[in-house]
Write an enzyme that holds these catalytic residues in place. Structure first.
Site, PDB file in Angstrom:
ATOM      1  N   PHE A 124       0.854  -1.176   0.000  1.00 31.26           N
ATOM      2  CA  PHE A 124       0.000   0.000   0.000  1.00 31.26           C
ATOM      3  C   PHE A 124       0.891   1.228   0.000  1.00 31.26           C
ATOM      4  CE2 PHE A 124      -4.550   1.028   1.300  1.00 31.26           C
ATOM      5  CZ  PHE A 124      -5.115   0.071   0.475  1.00 31.26           C
ATOM      6  N   GLN A 237      -7.867  14.440   4.600  1.00 29.55           N
ATOM      7  CA  GLN A 237      -7.271  13.632   3.533  1.00 29.55           C
ATOM      8  C   GLN A 237      -8.195  13.516   2.321  1.00 29.55           C
ATOM      9  OE1 GLN A 237      -6.478   9.138   3.932  1.00 29.55           O
ATOM     10  NE2 GLN A 237      -4.446  10.051   3.729  1.00 29.55           N
ATOM     11  N   HIS A 239      -8.542  11.422  -0.791  1.00 25.89           N
ATOM     12  CA  HIS A 239      -8.036  10.188  -1.392  1.00 25.89           C
ATOM     13  C   HIS A 239      -7.914  10.440  -2.892  1.00 25.89           C
ATOM     14  CE1 HIS A 239      -7.671   6.027  -2.597  1.00 25.89           C
ATOM     15  NE2 HIS A 239      -7.634   5.649  -1.338  1.00 25.89           N
ATOM     16  N   LEU A 253     -15.261   5.415  -3.311  1.00 17.72           N
ATOM     17  CA  LEU A 253     -13.843   5.075  -3.302  1.00 17.72           C
ATOM     18  C   LEU A 253     -13.441   3.954  -4.253  1.00 17.72           C
ATOM     19  CD1 LEU A 253     -11.395   6.063  -1.564  1.00 17.72           C
ATOM     20  CD2 LEU A 253     -11.499   3.802  -0.540  1.00 17.72           C
ATOM     21  N   GLU A 256      -6.979   1.854  -2.849  1.00 16.09           N
ATOM     22  CA  GLU A 256      -5.566   1.969  -3.159  1.00 16.09           C
ATOM     23  C   GLU A 256      -4.979   0.606  -3.506  1.00 16.09           C
ATOM     24  OE1 GLU A 256      -3.824   4.690  -0.452  1.00 16.09           O
ATOM     25  OE2 GLU A 256      -1.877   3.714  -0.547  1.00 16.09           O
ATOM     26  N   ARG A 312      -0.857   9.528  -0.136  1.00 15.62           N
ATOM     27  CA  ARG A 312      -2.085   9.995  -0.785  1.00 15.62           C
ATOM     28  C   ARG A 312      -2.083  11.471  -1.124  1.00 15.62           C
ATOM     29  NH1 ARG A 312      -6.373   6.376   2.734  1.00 15.62           N
ATOM     30  NH2 ARG A 312      -5.864   4.465   1.610  1.00 15.62           N
ATOM     31  N   HIS A 378     -11.910  12.007   2.130  1.00 10.59           N
ATOM     32  CA  HIS A 378     -11.916  10.624   2.573  1.00 10.59           C
ATOM     33  C   HIS A 378     -11.775  10.457   4.075  1.00 10.59           C
ATOM     34  CE1 HIS A 378     -11.302   6.356   2.195  1.00 10.59           C
ATOM     35  NE2 HIS A 378     -10.075   6.406   2.667  1.00 10.59           N
ATOM     36  N   ARG A 413      -2.594  10.434   6.677  1.00  6.79           N
ATOM     37  CA  ARG A 413      -2.683   9.047   7.124  1.00  6.79           C
ATOM     38  C   ARG A 413      -2.255   8.103   6.010  1.00  6.79           C
ATOM     39  NH1 ARG A 413      -6.490   4.849   6.550  1.00  6.79           N
ATOM     40  NH2 ARG A 413      -7.996   6.173   5.493  1.00  6.79           N
TER      41      ARG A 413
HETATM   42  C1  LIG Z   1     -14.582   3.666   1.251  1.00  5.93           C
HETATM   43  C2  LIG Z   1     -13.566   3.654   2.349  1.00  5.93           C
HETATM   44  C3  LIG Z   1     -12.516   2.738   2.326  1.00  5.93           C
HETATM   45  C4  LIG Z   1     -11.576   2.719   3.347  1.00  5.93           C
HETATM   46  N1  LIG Z   1     -10.582   1.775   3.300  1.00  5.93           N
HETATM   47  C5  LIG Z   1      -9.697   1.702   4.324  1.00  5.93           C
HETATM   48  C6  LIG Z   1      -8.680   0.698   4.341  1.00  5.93           C
HETATM   49  O1  LIG Z   1      -8.586  -0.119   3.439  1.00  5.93           O
HETATM   50  N2  LIG Z   1      -7.842   0.652   5.382  1.00  5.93           N
HETATM   51  C7  LIG Z   1      -7.935   1.529   6.412  1.00  5.93           C
HETATM   52  O2  LIG Z   1      -7.152   1.414   7.351  1.00  5.93           O
HETATM   53  N3  LIG Z   1      -8.874   2.482   6.434  1.00  5.93           N
HETATM   54  C8  LIG Z   1      -9.766   2.604   5.415  1.00  5.93           C
HETATM   55  N4  LIG Z   1     -10.730   3.578   5.439  1.00  5.93           N
HETATM   56  C9  LIG Z   1     -10.860   4.422   6.609  1.00  5.93           C
HETATM   57  C10 LIG Z   1     -11.539   3.676   7.713  1.00  5.93           C
HETATM   58  O3  LIG Z   1     -12.503   2.806   7.176  1.00  5.93           O
HETATM   59  C11 LIG Z   1     -12.234   4.588   8.690  1.00  5.93           C
HETATM   60  O4  LIG Z   1     -11.395   5.590   9.074  1.00  5.93           O
HETATM   61  C12 LIG Z   1     -12.633   3.803   9.914  1.00  5.93           C
HETATM   62  O5  LIG Z   1     -13.430   2.707   9.558  1.00  5.93           O
HETATM   63  C13 LIG Z   1     -13.362   4.626  10.946  1.00  5.93           C
HETATM   64  O6  LIG Z   1     -13.795   3.774  11.967  1.00  5.93           O
HETATM   65  P1  LIG Z   1     -14.406   4.298  13.322  1.00  5.93           P
HETATM   66  O7  LIG Z   1     -14.592   3.112  14.171  1.00  5.93           O
HETATM   67  O8  LIG Z   1     -13.596   5.418  13.825  1.00  5.93           O
HETATM   68  O9  LIG Z   1     -15.793   4.905  12.903  1.00  5.93           O
HETATM   69  P2  LIG Z   1     -17.000   4.309  12.039  1.00  5.93           P
HETATM   70  O10 LIG Z   1     -16.807   2.936  11.593  1.00  5.93           O
HETATM   71  O11 LIG Z   1     -17.303   5.309  11.030  1.00  5.93           O
HETATM   72  O12 LIG Z   1     -18.162   4.296  13.034  1.00  5.93           O
HETATM   73  C14 LIG Z   1     -18.743   5.472  13.503  1.00  5.93           C
HETATM   74  C15 LIG Z   1     -19.832   5.029  14.409  1.00  5.93           C
HETATM   75  O13 LIG Z   1     -20.305   6.126  15.157  1.00  5.93           O
HETATM   76  C16 LIG Z   1     -21.694   6.143  15.120  1.00  5.93           C
HETATM   77  N5  LIG Z   1     -22.134   7.514  15.345  1.00  5.93           N
HETATM   78  C17 LIG Z   1     -21.684   8.646  14.759  1.00  5.93           C
HETATM   79  N6  LIG Z   1     -22.343   9.701  15.248  1.00  5.93           N
HETATM   80  C18 LIG Z   1     -23.195   9.232  16.186  1.00  5.93           C
HETATM   81  C19 LIG Z   1     -24.161   9.815  17.037  1.00  5.93           C
HETATM   82  N7  LIG Z   1     -24.381  11.121  17.053  1.00  5.93           N
HETATM   83  N8  LIG Z   1     -24.875   9.013  17.858  1.00  5.93           N
HETATM   84  C20 LIG Z   1     -24.692   7.675  17.845  1.00  5.93           C
HETATM   85  N9  LIG Z   1     -23.804   7.074  17.066  1.00  5.93           N
HETATM   86  C21 LIG Z   1     -23.070   7.837  16.246  1.00  5.93           C
HETATM   87  C22 LIG Z   1     -22.044   5.581  13.787  1.00  5.93           C
HETATM   88  O14 LIG Z   1     -23.354   5.096  13.779  1.00  5.93           O
HETATM   89  C23 LIG Z   1     -21.036   4.472  13.680  1.00  5.93           C
HETATM   90  O15 LIG Z   1     -21.486   3.341  14.367  1.00  5.93           O
HETATM   91  C24 LIG Z   1     -11.676   3.624   4.411  1.00  5.93           C
HETATM   92  C25 LIG Z   1     -12.715   4.542   4.435  1.00  5.93           C
HETATM   93  C26 LIG Z   1     -13.655   4.571   3.417  1.00  5.93           C
HETATM   94  C27 LIG Z   1     -14.738   5.591   3.451  1.00  5.93           C
END
Ligand SMILES: Cc1cc2nc3c(=O)[nH]c(=O)nc-3n(C[C@H](O)[C@H](O)[C@H](O)COP(=O)(O)OP(=O)(O)OC[C@H]3O[C@@H](n4cnc5c(N)ncnc54)[C@H](O)[C@@H]3O)c2cc1C
Ligand code: SF4
Ligand code: SF4
Ligand code: FES
Lengths: 609, 246
Positions: A124, A237, A239, A253, A256, A312, A378, A413
Site C-alpha cells: 500500500f 485527507q 483520497h 472510493l 488503493e 495519498r 476521505h 494518514r
Molecule cells: C470507502 C472507504 C474505504 C476505506 N478503506 C480503508 C482501508 O482499506 N484501510 C484503512 O485502514 N482504512 C480505510 N478507510 C478508513 C476507515 O474505514 C475509517 O477511518 C474507519 O473505519 C473509521 O472507523 P471508526 O470506528 O472510527 O468509525 P465508524 O466505523 O465510522 O463508526 C462510527 C460510528 O459512530 C456512530 N455515530 C456517529 N455519530 C453518532 C451519534 N451522534 N450518535 C450515535 N452514534 C453515532 C455511527 O453510527 C457508527 O457506528 C476507508 C474509508 C472509506 C470511506
C-alpha cells in the site's frame, strides 16, 4: 415540557458512542474489564462506516517480507504524517498492531493467506513492505463482522439506530448523554461515568466524498460543545482515487489496493505522469523508471516501489495538477489502469468489489478498460485531542478513539493505518475509560435543566411554522466547503469560506422539518447540521492559521513545508466569543523514537525487532 | 434527462398506502438517488434506511417493482423506461415507517448461535490455515446482512415459520462457523433442532437474490444438511439423495 422522571433512562458504567471498528473494540475491552457497558450507534449494528474499508489493515507482522518490523512501520507512519503525528501514538500503534490483528483472527476473522498458511499482507502507499492484512478488497466488512459477532456475546447492551445529541456534565466532568431513537423519535438519557466517542469523521461537509451519511462530525460537535479541544482539523485527507463518473457515484472510493496490486495512473495523453511528481524526500526510495517499477511488481526485492504508491496527499495533488493542466480524462480525472497490468481472473479474485462496483454502477469492465478517478474527501486526520495512553480528552470522563480522535496520523494518514488504529486505540480507550470509571465510584445525579434544554432545541425544529429546508442548507454547506476549502487552499478562499459559513449558520438556526419525530429523515438531517457546521468551521479556521503546505493541507499561497510550522499543532476550542483557534507547541520526542524515525532504512532492517 | 414516476408506500405499522411522486433522473442514477431527490423536493420526512451507497453495508434493502433488491445498486436505467417504479418495504419483516422495516428478529437469531470456539495457536503464536481451506468460508463471509434472502425465503415469508427456521442468512453463518478451520464447537444438533435446517426445501430463491452472489444453497445449506443427515435424518435430503443423487 416532560419531567425528567418520564424520560427513558439507562444507566451504565461506560457508554460507547459508535459501533464501527473503534467503538466495538472499545466496548469489548470495557466488558473484559468488568464494566457494565452500553453502545449507542446511529445505524444498525454492523453497518457503520468501517464496513466500507477495502484495502486492509497495516501491521508489521513480516509474514510476506521478513525485513518488516515495528520500527519500520513507525518510521513510515511518521514520514507519511510529515512528522505531525503524536510520537507516542505512532509508537503504540506500530508496536501493538500485530497483536491486535492476531487477536482478531482468534475471534474468527479469515484473512487471505500466504503460501505458508499465514496471514497474507499486501502493498500500500507509503508502506515500505507488504504490510496490509486483508480479505480481498472487503477488509472492513471482515473487521466489523468479526467484532460484531464477538461483541454480542460479551454482555454489552447495544442501542441501535439511536443518535446521541449532546453530553451531560456535572461541573467539569461527563455524567452521560442525551439521544433519541430514530425509529420512534423518543428521547433517551444515558447515565454513565465515562463516555467513549468513536463516531468517525465529517466528510459529509463536502460534496465529493467517499463517506456515508453518518459522517456528520457528531463527535466533534458534541465534544466541542462540551468544552473539549479539537486538534489538527486542517489536515483532511483527499483520497486520490474516487470514482468520477457517472455523476451520481462521484466520490465513491476506488481502493488503493488497485495501485498496490500494480495499477498505474495515466493522463489523457497516455503518459504515466506520477514519475514527474516524486517529492525529493521520497526520491531515494521510489523507482525512477517504468522498468524498475515493473521489476518491483514482479517481486524483485532490489527494485524500488513505483511512484503511484507515494502517499495519498502527493498522488491527489498530482492528479489535480494534471487535470488543471488540461491533461485530464473525459470527465475531469485521471485514468487508473489495471486491465493492462494483470490478467482478468487475477483482478476479479483480488479486487472483487471494485470489479463489481464499476460493473454495476459505472457500466465499465475494469479487466478491460481503465477507470476514471479523481480526488475525494476521505478521512479526517484531526479530531478530538486525547491523551496518548488513556485516550482521554481534555474533558474528564470523555474518551475518544478511531477516526474521531486526533494525533495518530499527523498531517497525512497512510492507507491501512486506520483499521489498525481502530483496534489499538479502541482497546486503549476501553482500558482508559474503565480505569477512570472505577476511580470515580458512584454515579452522580443528572441535571434536569441540561437534559430539557437539549431536548427542547431538538424539538423546536419540528415545531416551527416555517423555516429553511435542511436538505438545501446541507447542499449549500457542501458546495461552500468543496469550493473554498478543497484540496488546494488560499487565504482569500478561506476568508470567503468563513463568511459563507456565517451566512449558513443563520440558516441552520432557522431550519425546520415537517412531519412527526418518528423515523423522519428531514429532522435527522436538520439535527446533524449543527455538528457539520462546527466541523466545517474548525477545518476552515485551522487551515487559515497553518501558513504552509503539509500532508493533507495544501496552501497555494504558502507552498512547501516550513520548519517553524513543524513546531506546533493547531487546537480549536469553544470560547466565550465563539470558536477559538490557537497553536500549541509540540513536545520534543524521546531520543530513541527520534533516532528510529530519522534512521536509514537499511539500519532498521538489519536490527530487526 | 427525463422525469420518472414513482409509487412509494407510505405508512407505519398501523397501515398505509402508496403515494405518487416524480423526479428528474440524471445519467447513472440508482433508485436510492431518486429517493433522495424525492426527499429533498417533495417528501422531507420519507423514511429510508441506507448507509454506504456502494453495496457494502446491506442497509438499503427494499422491494423494487416487487423484487427484493438493494436500492443503492439498482440503476434507474435497468428498470423498464416507461413504467412507474414501485417501491415498498420488505414484506417479511414488520414495517416501522415507509420503506424501513424492523429487522431485529435477524439479530436475535444470531445471538442464539454458538460463537466460534477457536483451537489454541501454534507454538510461535500464529495460526496456520491454507487458502484452499478458507476459500469456501470466505464466500459466506462476504455476506453484508442485507436480509434480502431472508425476505424472499418462502419458509419465512409465507409459512410464518420464524420460530422454527433461522433462514438462509443464518444457515450460511452456521456453515461459516462449522467449516471454520479453527473452530472446535459442534452445532450440528442445534442446526437440525433449533435452527430448522429440515424446513429448507432447496428452492434456491435465496441464492437468486443475494447481491453478493453467494451460492447460499449449494455451497452452504446443502453441505450443512448433509452433515445433519450423516448424523440424523432429514426427509428432504433423503429424497434428494435417493432420487437425484445430490
Ligand atoms: C470507502 C472507504 C474505504 C476505506 N478503506 C480503508 C482501508 O482499506 N484501510 C484503512 O485502514 N482504512 C480505510 N478507510 C478508513 C476507515 O474505514 C475509517 O477511518 C474507519 O473505519 C473509521 O472507523 P471508526 O470506528 O472510527 O468509525 P465508524 O466505523 O465510522 O463508526 C462510527 C460510528 O459512530 C456512530 N455515530 C456517529 N455519530 C453518532 C451519534 N451522534 N450518535 C450515535 N452514534 C453515532 C455511527 O453510527 C457508527 O457506528 C476507508 C474509508 C472509506 C470511506
Ligand atoms: S433454498 Fe431454502 S433457504 Fe433458500 S429460499 Fe429456498 S427454502 Fe429458503
Ligand atoms: S446471504 Fe446474501 S442475500 Fe443473504 S443477507 Fe447475506 S448478502 Fe444478503
Ligand atoms: S446503502 Fe449500503 S448497501 Fe445500499
Amino acid at each position: 415540557m416532560i419531567p425528567l422522571s418520564e424520560i427513558l433512562t439507562y444507566e451504565h458504567d461506560v457508554i460507547v458512542v459508535g459501533a464501527g471498528g473503534a467503538g466495538l473494540r472499545a466496548a469489548i475491552e470495557c466488558c473484559k474489564q468488568g464494566m457494565n457497558t452500553g453502545v449507542v450507534c446511529k445505524s444498525l449494528l454492523g453497518k457503520a462506516h468501517t464496513v466500507m474499508a477495502e484495502g486492509g489493515m497495516a501491521a508489521a507482522m513480516g509474514n510476506v517480507d521478513a525485513r518488516d518490523n515495528w520500527k519500520v512501520h513507525f518510521r513510515d507512519t511518521m514520514r507519511g504524517g510529515k512528522f505531525m503525528n503524536q510520537w507516542r501514538m505512532a509508537e503504540l500503534h506500530a508496536r501493538e498492531a500485530p497483536d491486535r490483528v492476531r487477536e482478531l483472527e482468534e475471534w474468527g476473522a479469515v484473512f487471505d493467506r500466504t503460501k505458508e498458511g499465514l496471514i497474507s499482507q499486501r502493498n500500500f502507499g507509503g508502506h515500505r513492505y507488504p504490510r496490509l492484512a486483508h480479505v480481498g478488497d472487503r477488509t472492513g466488512l471482515e473487521l466489523i463482522r468479526t467484532l460484531q459477532d464477538y461483541a454480542i456475546h460479551q454482555g454489552m447492551k447495544v442501542y441501535m439506530e439511536c443518535t446521541a445529541l449532546d453530553l451531560l456534565k456535572d461541573g467539569d466532568r461527563i455524567t452521560g448523554l442525551v439521544g433519541y431513537f430514530r425509529e420512534t423519535g423518543r428521547f433517551v438519557v444515558f447515565k454513565a461515568n465515562a463516555v467513549i466517542f468513536a463516531t468517525g469523521g465529517a466528510g459529509k461537509a463536502w460534496k465529493i466524498t467517499s463517506n456515508s451519511w453518518e459522517y456528520t462530525g457528531d463527535g466533534y460537535g458534541m465534544a466541542y460543545t462540551a468544552g473539549a479541544e479539537l486538534m489538527d482539523m486542517e489536515f483532511t485527507q483527499f483520497h486520490p482515487t474516487g470514482m468520477v463518473w457517472p455523476p451520481s457515484v462521484r466520490g465513491i472510493l476506488v481502493t488503493e489496493g488497485v495501485r498496490g496490486d500494480g495499477g498505474i495512473l495515466l493522463n489523457n495523453k497516455g503518459e504515466r505522469f506520477m514519475f514527474k511528481y516524486v517529492p525529493p524526500k521520497f526520491a531515494a526510495e521510489t523507482a525512477d523508471t517504468v522498468e524498475e517499477g515493473n521489476r518491483w511488481l514482479e517481486g524483485d526485492k532490489a527494485a524500488r516501489r513505483p511512484p503511484e504508491l507515494l502517499t495519498r496527499d502527493v498522488v491527489a495533488r498530482a492528479i489535480t495538477a494534471e487535470v488543471n493542466a488540461g491533461r485530464g480524462s473525459a470527465h475531469g480525472g485521471a485514468l487508473l489502469d489495471i486491465a493492462s497490468r494483470r490478467p482478468a481472473d487475477v483482478i476479479r479474485k483480488k479486487l472483487p468489489s471494485m470489479y463489481h462496483q464499476f460493473k454495476e454502477l459505472g457500466e465499465l469492465d475494469i479487466t478491460k478498460e481503465p477507470m476514471e478517478v479523481g480526488p475525494t474527501l476521505h478521512y479526517f486526520m484531526g479530531g478530538i485531542r486525547v491523551d496518548h495512553d488513556t485516550q482521554q480528552s481534555t474533558v474528564p470522563g470523555l474518551f475518544a478513539c478511531g477516526e474521531c480522535s486526533a494525533g495518530m496520523h499527523g498531517a497525512n494518514r497512510l492507507g491501512g493505518n486506520s483499521l489498525s488504529d481502530l483496534l489499538v486505540f479502541g482497546r486503549l480507550a476501553g482500558l482508559g475509560a474503565s480505569e477512570y470509571s472505577k476511580s470515580i465510584g458512584k454515579k452522580s445525579v443528572t441535571d434536569e435543566k441540561q437534559v430539557l434544554s437539549i431536548i427542547r432545541s431538538a424539538t423546536d425544529i419540528l415545531n416551527l411554522d416555517k423555516g429553511t429546508n435542511p436538505y438545501l442548507v446541507h447542499e449549500d454547506l457542501q458546495n461552500v466547503m468543496q469550493r473554498y476549502v478543497g484540496i488546494v487552499r488560499s487565504a482569500d478562499e478561506l476568508q470567503t469560506a468563513k463568511n459563507e459559513l456565517e451566512r449558513i449558520k443563520k440558516d441552520v438556526a432557522l431550519v425546520k422539518s415537517d412531519g412527526a419525530s418518528q423515523y423522519n429523515a428531514g429532522w435527522h438531517k436538520a439535527l446533524d447540521l449543527r455538528n457539520l457546521l462546527i466541523s466545517a468551521e474548525a477545518v476552515t479556521k485551522a487551515a487559515e492559521m497553518r501558513t504552509e503546505s503539509r500532508g493533507g493541507h495544501t496552501r497555494i499561497d504558502f507552498e512547501g513545508e516550513r520548519e517553524e510550522c513543524a513546531k506546533y499543532n493547531i487546537v480549536v476550542k469553544k470560547g466565550e466569543q465563539g470558536m477559538e483557534v490557537r497553536k500549541v507547541e509540540r513536545r520534543e520526542p524521546p531520543e530513541t523514537l527520534k533516532k528510529i524515525a530519522y534512521a536509514k532504512i537499511e539500519d532498521l532492517e538489519r536490527e530487526g525487532v | 434527462m427525463a422525469k420518472r414516476q414513482f409509487k412509494i408506500w407510505r405508512g407505519n405499522k398501523n397501515g398505509g398506502e402508496f403515494a405518487n411522486y416524480q423526479t428528474e433522473i440524471e445519467p447513472g442514477m440508482v433508485v436510492l438517488d431518486a429517493i433522495h431527490s424525492i426527499q429533498a423536493e417533495s417528501a422531507g420526512d420519507l423514511a429510508v434506511r441506507w448507509n454506504c451507497k456502494a453495496g457494502k453495508c446491506g442497509s438499503c434493502s427494499m422491494e423494487i417493482n416487487g423484487k427484493p433488491r438493494l436500492s443503492c445498486m439498482t440503476r434507474m436505467n435497468s428498470l423498464p423506461a416507461n413504467e412507474t417504479v414501485t417501491l415498498q418495504p420488505l414484506k417479511t419483516f414488520p414495517v416501522i415507517k415507509d420503506l424501513v422495516t424492523d429487522v431485529s428478529w435477524n439479530y436475535r437469531q444470531k445471538e442464539k448461535i454458538q460463537p466460534l470456539k477457536p483451537k489454541p495457536r501454534d507454538a510461535d503464536g500464529n495460526y496456520r490455515m491454507m487458502q484452499e481451506d478458507v476459500d469456501r468460508i470466505q464466500e459466506f463471509r462476504k455476506c453484508i446482512e442485507c436480509f434480502l434472502c431472508q425476505d424472499v425465503c418462502h419458509v419465512l415469508r409465507d409459512q410464518d415459520q420464524a420460530n422454527n427456521f433461522v433462514g438462509p442468512r443464518f444457515m450460511i453463518y452456521l456453515a461459516s462457523l462449522e467449516m471454520h478451520p479453527l473452530d472446535t464447537a459442534d452445532r450440528i444438533p442445534t442446526i437440525r433442532k433449533e435452527f430448522g435446517s429440515g424446513l429448507c426445501n432447496i428452492t434456491r430463491c435465496c441464492t437468486e437474490v443475494c447481491p453478493e452472489h453467494i451460492n447460499i444453497t449449494d455451497n452452504g445449506i446443502i453441505p450443512l444438511k448433509e452433515r445433519v443427515v450423516d448424523r440424523f435424518y432429514d426427509p428432504v435430503m433423503w429424497v434428494k439423495r435417493k432420487f437425484f443423487g445430490v
